[in-house]
Design a protein around this motif. Structure first.
Motif, mmCIF file in Angstrom:
data_model
loop_
_atom_site.group_PDB
_atom_site.id
_atom_site.type_symbol
_atom_site.label_atom_id
_atom_site.label_comp_id
_atom_site.label_asym_id
_atom_site.label_seq_id
_atom_site.Cartn_x
_atom_site.Cartn_y
_atom_site.Cartn_z
ATOM 1 N N LEU A 181 43.030 76.068 -11.392
ATOM 2 C CA LEU A 181 41.658 76.330 -10.964
ATOM 3 C C LEU A 181 41.041 77.542 -11.647
ATOM 4 O O LEU A 181 40.086 78.128 -11.142
ATOM 5 C CB LEU A 181 41.606 76.515 -9.431
ATOM 6 N N GLN A 182 41.563 77.937 -12.794
ATOM 7 C CA GLN A 182 40.983 79.033 -13.563
ATOM 8 C C GLN A 182 40.604 78.514 -14.948
ATOM 9 O O GLN A 182 41.395 77.826 -15.597
ATOM 10 C CB GLN A 182 41.959 80.206 -13.686
ATOM 11 N N PHE A 183 39.384 78.865 -15.371
ATOM 12 C CA PHE A 183 38.851 78.351 -16.622
ATOM 13 C C PHE A 183 38.305 79.487 -17.467
ATOM 14 O O PHE A 183 37.766 80.461 -16.941
ATOM 15 C CB PHE A 183 37.722 77.342 -16.361
ATOM 16 N N GLN A 184 38.457 79.352 -18.780
ATOM 17 C CA GLN A 184 37.901 80.314 -19.729
ATOM 18 C C GLN A 184 36.828 79.608 -20.546
ATOM 19 O O GLN A 184 37.068 78.571 -21.154
ATOM 20 C CB GLN A 184 39.008 80.850 -20.648
ATOM 21 N N ASP A 185 35.628 80.167 -20.553
ATOM 22 C CA ASP A 185 34.534 79.554 -21.289
ATOM 23 C C ASP A 185 34.811 79.546 -22.787
ATOM 24 O O ASP A 185 35.256 80.545 -23.358
ATOM 25 C CB ASP A 185 33.230 80.313 -21.021
ATOM 26 N N VAL A 186 34.524 78.395 -23.411
ATOM 27 C CA VAL A 186 34.722 78.245 -24.849
ATOM 28 C C VAL A 186 33.392 77.994 -25.554
ATOM 29 O O VAL A 186 33.028 78.704 -26.494
ATOM 30 C CB VAL A 186 35.702 77.087 -25.140
ATOM 31 N N PHE A 187 32.648 76.990 -25.063
ATOM 32 C CA PHE A 187 31.440 76.545 -25.775
ATOM 33 C C PHE A 187 30.513 75.861 -24.783
ATOM 34 O O PHE A 187 30.963 75.157 -23.873
ATOM 35 C CB PHE A 187 31.837 75.566 -26.887
ATOM 36 N N VAL A 188 29.190 76.069 -24.943
ATOM 37 C CA VAL A 188 28.221 75.344 -24.138
ATOM 38 C C VAL A 188 27.007 75.035 -24.999
ATOM 39 O O VAL A 188 26.613 75.843 -25.846
ATOM 40 C CB VAL A 188 27.805 76.141 -22.875
ATOM 41 N N ALA A 189 26.449 73.837 -24.823
ATOM 42 C CA ALA A 189 25.256 73.426 -25.563
ATOM 43 C C ALA A 189 24.307 72.711 -24.607
ATOM 44 O O ALA A 189 24.732 71.930 -23.753
ATOM 45 C CB ALA A 189 25.626 72.497 -26.720
ATOM 46 N N LEU A 190 23.023 73.012 -24.749
ATOM 47 C CA LEU A 190 21.985 72.320 -24.000
ATOM 48 C C LEU A 190 20.892 71.960 -24.993
ATOM 49 O O LEU A 190 20.168 72.830 -25.477
ATOM 50 C CB LEU A 190 21.428 73.208 -22.886
ATOM 51 N N GLY A 191 20.829 70.670 -25.340
ATOM 52 C CA GLY A 191 19.936 70.281 -26.412
ATOM 53 C C GLY A 191 20.421 70.909 -27.725
ATOM 54 O O GLY A 191 21.584 70.797 -28.090
ATOM 55 N N ARG A 192 19.511 71.602 -28.395
ATOM 56 C CA ARG A 192 19.878 72.238 -29.655
ATOM 57 C C ARG A 192 20.382 73.666 -29.479
ATOM 58 O O ARG A 192 20.781 74.308 -30.449
ATOM 59 C CB ARG A 192 18.663 72.238 -30.602
ATOM 60 N N GLN A 193 20.339 74.152 -28.269
ATOM 61 C CA GLN A 193 20.765 75.521 -28.027
ATOM 62 C C GLN A 193 22.255 75.554 -27.719
ATOM 63 O O GLN A 193 22.749 74.752 -26.927
ATOM 64 C CB GLN A 193 19.964 76.124 -26.877
ATOM 65 N N GLY A 198 32.448 81.898 -34.002
ATOM 66 C CA GLY A 198 32.634 81.660 -35.422
ATOM 67 C C GLY A 198 33.681 80.618 -35.749
ATOM 68 O O GLY A 198 33.885 80.290 -36.922
ATOM 69 N N ARG A 199 34.357 80.067 -34.711
ATOM 70 C CA ARG A 199 35.431 79.097 -34.963
ATOM 71 C C ARG A 199 35.183 77.745 -34.324
ATOM 72 O O ARG A 199 35.866 76.775 -34.653
ATOM 73 C CB ARG A 199 36.763 79.642 -34.425
ATOM 74 N N VAL A 200 34.230 77.649 -33.385
ATOM 75 C CA VAL A 200 34.023 76.410 -32.621
ATOM 76 C C VAL A 200 32.589 75.930 -32.791
ATOM 77 O O VAL A 200 31.641 76.721 -32.682
ATOM 78 C CB VAL A 200 34.326 76.629 -31.124
ATOM 79 N N PHE A 201 32.429 74.628 -33.069
ATOM 80 C CA PHE A 201 31.095 74.055 -33.180
ATOM 81 C C PHE A 201 31.166 72.560 -32.886
ATOM 82 O O PHE A 201 32.238 71.948 -32.950
ATOM 83 C CB PHE A 201 30.490 74.306 -34.563
ATOM 84 N N LEU A 202 30.027 71.971 -32.552
ATOM 85 C CA LEU A 202 29.965 70.534 -32.262
ATOM 86 C C LEU A 202 30.243 69.721 -33.517
ATOM 87 O O LEU A 202 29.788 70.065 -34.615
ATOM 88 C CB LEU A 202 28.583 70.162 -31.719
ATOM 89 N N GLU A 203 30.969 68.626 -33.342
ATOM 90 C CA GLU A 203 31.219 67.728 -34.466
ATOM 91 C C GLU A 203 29.966 66.953 -34.848
ATOM 92 O O GLU A 203 29.724 66.661 -36.019
ATOM 93 C CB GLU A 203 32.351 66.768 -34.133
ATOM 94 N N ALA A 213 30.455 64.423 -27.820
ATOM 95 C CA ALA A 213 30.545 65.793 -27.311
ATOM 96 C C ALA A 213 31.751 66.515 -27.902
ATOM 97 O O ALA A 213 32.153 67.569 -27.410
ATOM 98 C CB ALA A 213 30.640 65.779 -25.787
ATOM 99 N N SER A 214 32.339 65.958 -28.959
ATOM 100 C CA SER A 214 33.534 66.554 -29.561
ATOM 101 C C SER A 214 33.212 67.907 -30.188
ATOM 102 O O SER A 214 32.110 68.136 -30.684
ATOM 103 C CB SER A 214 34.103 65.628 -30.641
ATOM 104 N N VAL A 215 34.201 68.805 -30.152
ATOM 105 C CA VAL A 215 34.058 70.076 -30.845
ATOM 106 C C VAL A 215 35.179 70.227 -31.862
ATOM 107 O O VAL A 215 36.259 69.653 -31.711
ATOM 108 C CB VAL A 215 34.069 71.282 -29.873
ATOM 109 N N VAL A 216 34.903 71.004 -32.901
ATOM 110 C CA VAL A 216 35.887 71.335 -33.924
ATOM 111 C C VAL A 216 36.290 72.794 -33.749
ATOM 112 O O VAL A 216 35.428 73.664 -33.587
ATOM 113 C CB VAL A 216 35.317 71.115 -35.334
#
Length: 398
Positions: A99-111, A120-125, A132-135
């Motif tokens: 029940l503990q989570f660490q934020d990695v990435f969030v996107a809403l539309g183009r933001q 600098g290491r994670v972005f949408l595929e 909704a895949s990320v690299v």
């Protein structure tokens, strides 16, 4: 402000989500952003009597190594299909504990916004609608684990999970002070100092399947204490007991002391035995590596070199922690036994004992590259689940 006002507008219809994770087992080495698209399993989408979408997929994991790139696959389907893409929120978190989570990435539309060590290491595929895949680029040891993909539209959401596994090697570790001297936090620090992390149970179990046999119990990352036995014997929990990973259960992290089982992966550099005309003591050995443009190798680096470089050297050498070891890929009678592994001669006197030395020279770092780091998402969009926004193997003993 206009962006936030759009979120508060009245929903235009109920949206039903089904998020599905493409979790076939994919082994990747330095994966370009779209190199593995053709290697995924077909996911069958069915409709039930209500018209809601049901997704069927098989559980699994994606596999890479330290320094590589990997796609965490996640796709979604929503009804109605003409839903405004700007109203869809994609959020990735890493499960750090129950029940503990660490934020990695969030996107809403183009933001988009990326958190902590993932910047600098994670972005949408961005492989098309419903993707909704990320690299993740330049994968680190700390990236190992379980990730959650959550897709939300107004009041409807759904989630799925992806397990990120690393190719690597597990090794037992204890300090100069001797065996059973480390509490949990000291064991965690000891592994980090040797270019490693505390191993997971699954990593230790895999190492046992590959032949790891070690008669001393050690900490794992979940706070349990275990040890792998491939050849049962009386001095290691009775000869009659079956082979396997013996488990002491979860122990007191502050008061109880054991060894540690560490895990490391592929090196961003090279380990080598420094050729010299004479053997040297510890201080002379470390200076020799520095003069050669390197540093004395850490224990985890030597194990990684043995595993991935196939480093095979029948000469004992100093390491950074003051231990003396040597790697054997092709066993021979004069090199300490009939099994491959990293031989350990203990922690000799640093001043008077003379050996060779193993050095490590790192590769020049390259920029990770990737997508946007942050483009204006507010904290309220990222706190939904309480994320903190912060960032074959045999070992021969003495």
């Amino acid at each position: 402000m206009q962006f936030l006002q759009q979120l508060r507008r009245l929903a235009f219809g109920k949206v039903t989500f089904a998020v599905f994770i493409l979790t076939s087992s994919i082994s990747v080495a330095f994966l370009p952003a779209d190199a593995d698209k053709g290697r995924r399993k077909v996911v069958h989408v069915l409709e039930d009597d209500t018209g809601a979408v049901i997704v069927q997929t098989a559980p699994g994991k994606v596999v890479t190594h330290r320094g590589g790139s990997i796609t965490l696959p996640c796709r979604f389907h929503h009804e109605p299909e003409n839903t405004d893409p700007a109203r869809i929120r994609i959020k990735w978190t890493k499960v750090t504990d129950a029940l503990q989570f660490q934020d990695v990435f969030v996107a809403l539309g183009r933001q988009q916004r990326v958190f902590g060590s993932y910047k600098g290491r994670v972005f949408l595929e961005q492989a098309g609608p419903g993707d909704a895949s990320v690299v993740i680029q330049n994968v680190t040891l700390e990236d190992y684990g379980r990730f959650e993909c959550e897709v939300t539209n107004d009041m409807e959401d759904d989630t799925g999970f992806v397990n990120l596994d690393l190719e690597g090697v597990v090794f037992p570790y204890y300090p100069r002070e001797g065996r059973y001297k480390l509490n949990y936090h000291q064991g965690e620090d000891a592994c980090k100092q040797q270019d490693a992390i505390l191993a997971s149970h699954s990593q230790l179990h895999k190492a046992w399947l590959e032949g790891l046999d070690w008669c001393n119990a050690g900490w794992l990352e979940d706070g349990s204490v275990q040890y792998p036995i491939s050849h049962p014997r009386d001095q290691c929990g009775r000869k009659e007991n079956p082979a396997g990973v013996r488990n002491y259960g979860y122990r007191h992290k502050e008061d109880e002391r054991y060894d540690a089982f560490c895990f490391t992966s592929k090196l961003n550099g090279k380990v080598y035995f420094l050729k010299r005309f004479k053997k040297v003591n510890y201080a002379e050995a470390t200076k020799a590596c520095v003069r050669d443009g390197s540093a004395a190798a850490k224990v985890g680096q030597l194990y990684a070199a043995w595993k991935f470089q196939l480093l095979d050297r029948c000469e004992a050498g100093w390491l950074e922690d003051g231990s003396v070891r040597y790697p054997v890929v092709n066993p021979r009678s004069r090199c300490g036994g009939s099994e491959p592994g990293v031989r350990h001669l203990g922690f000799p006197d640093k001043k008077f004992r003379l050996y060779g030395v193993y050095c490590f020279r790192g590769n020049k770092e390259e920029p990770a590259g990737g997508g946007e780091t942050t483009t204006g998402l507010t904290d309220t969009l990222t706190r939904r689940k309480g994320g903190d926004g912060v960032p074959a193997n045999v070992t021969t003993g003495i």
